[in-house]
Design a protein around this motif. Structure first.
Motif, PDB file in Angstrom:
ATOM      1  N   PHE A  23       0.818  -1.209   0.000  1.00  0.00           N
ATOM      2  CA  PHE A  23       0.000   0.000   0.000  1.00  0.00           C
ATOM      3  C   PHE A  23       0.853   1.260   0.000  1.00  0.00           C
ATOM      4  CE2 PHE A  23      -2.541   3.249   2.215  1.00  0.00           C
ATOM      5  CZ  PHE A  23      -3.623   3.297   1.362  1.00  0.00           C
ATOM      6  N   TYR A  24       1.937   1.280   0.786  1.00  0.00           N
ATOM      7  CA  TYR A  24       2.776   2.474   0.877  1.00  0.00           C
ATOM      8  C   TYR A  24       3.545   2.746  -0.408  1.00  0.00           C
ATOM      9  CZ  TYR A  24       6.718  -0.688   1.755  1.00  0.00           C
ATOM     10  OH  TYR A  24       7.661  -1.661   1.646  1.00  0.00           O
ATOM     11  N   LEU A  26       1.957   1.847  -3.490  1.00  0.00           N
ATOM     12  CA  LEU A  26       0.862   2.143  -4.407  1.00  0.00           C
ATOM     13  C   LEU A  26       0.363   3.582  -4.280  1.00  0.00           C
ATOM     14  CD1 LEU A  26      -1.177   1.145  -6.501  1.00  0.00           C
ATOM     15  CD2 LEU A  26      -2.631   0.397  -4.608  1.00  0.00           C
ATOM     16  N   VAL A  27       0.219   4.074  -3.077  1.00  0.00           N
ATOM     17  CA  VAL A  27      -0.320   5.421  -2.865  1.00  0.00           C
ATOM     18  C   VAL A  27       0.537   6.493  -3.531  1.00  0.00           C
ATOM     19  CG1 VAL A  27      -0.873   7.170  -1.121  1.00  0.00           C
ATOM     20  CG2 VAL A  27      -1.651   4.820  -0.821  1.00  0.00           C
ATOM     21  N   PRO A  28       1.868   6.498  -3.345  1.00  0.00           N
ATOM     22  CA  PRO A  28       2.666   7.509  -4.053  1.00  0.00           C
ATOM     23  C   PRO A  28       2.591   7.377  -5.580  1.00  0.00           C
ATOM     24  CG  PRO A  28       3.941   6.594  -2.250  1.00  0.00           C
ATOM     25  CD  PRO A  28       2.704   5.772  -2.374  1.00  0.00           C
ATOM     26  N   LEU A  30      -0.004   6.309  -7.314  1.00  0.00           N
ATOM     27  CA  LEU A  30      -1.298   6.868  -7.712  1.00  0.00           C
ATOM     28  C   LEU A  30      -1.304   8.389  -7.628  1.00  0.00           C
ATOM     29  CD1 LEU A  30      -3.751   4.322  -6.077  1.00  0.00           C
ATOM     30  CD2 LEU A  30      -3.322   4.654  -8.516  1.00  0.00           C
ATOM     31  N   ARG A  31      -0.667   8.909  -6.605  1.00  0.00           N
ATOM     32  CA  ARG A  31      -0.594  10.369  -6.451  1.00  0.00           C
ATOM     33  C   ARG A  31       0.191  10.990  -7.612  1.00  0.00           C
ATOM     34  NH1 ARG A  31      -0.943  14.225  -2.088  1.00  0.00           N
ATOM     35  NH2 ARG A  31       0.300  16.028  -2.644  1.00  0.00           N
TER      36      ARG A  31
END
Length: 88
Positions: A23-24, A26-28, A30-31
């Protein structure tokens, strides 16, 4: 449209190394992608505004000539149809 989405999905999968991504990570990713999309949309909007202002200026020019009786109706309509017709 499908090709655009497919390309976006492929690029995102490549960044995520085609698997279960934490998750850590994936989030960057996506951002970053969201920022790129925002920049792309802003650029597209700017181009559209420039084209629109050019078309409006030409339309005003044709309308003035038509209103002053410098061109007949058929010429005016042909000129306007070229402005709004499909581009080649």
């Amino acid at each position: 449209m499908f090709a655009l989405i497919s390309g976006w999905h492929h690029r995102l999968n490549s960044q995520a190394h085609h698997g279960a991504v934490p998750f850590y990570v994936l989030v960057p990713a996506l951002r970053k992608e969201a920022e790129m999309v925002d920049i792309s949309v802003q650029s597209s909007d700017l181009e559209r505004e420039q084209r629109s202002s050019t078309v409006n200026a030409r339309l005003e020019e044709y309308w003035t000539k038509y209103s002053n009786g410098e061109v007949p109706t058929s010429t005016f309509l042909k000129a306007v149809s070229h402005l709004y017709g499909p581009s080649e």
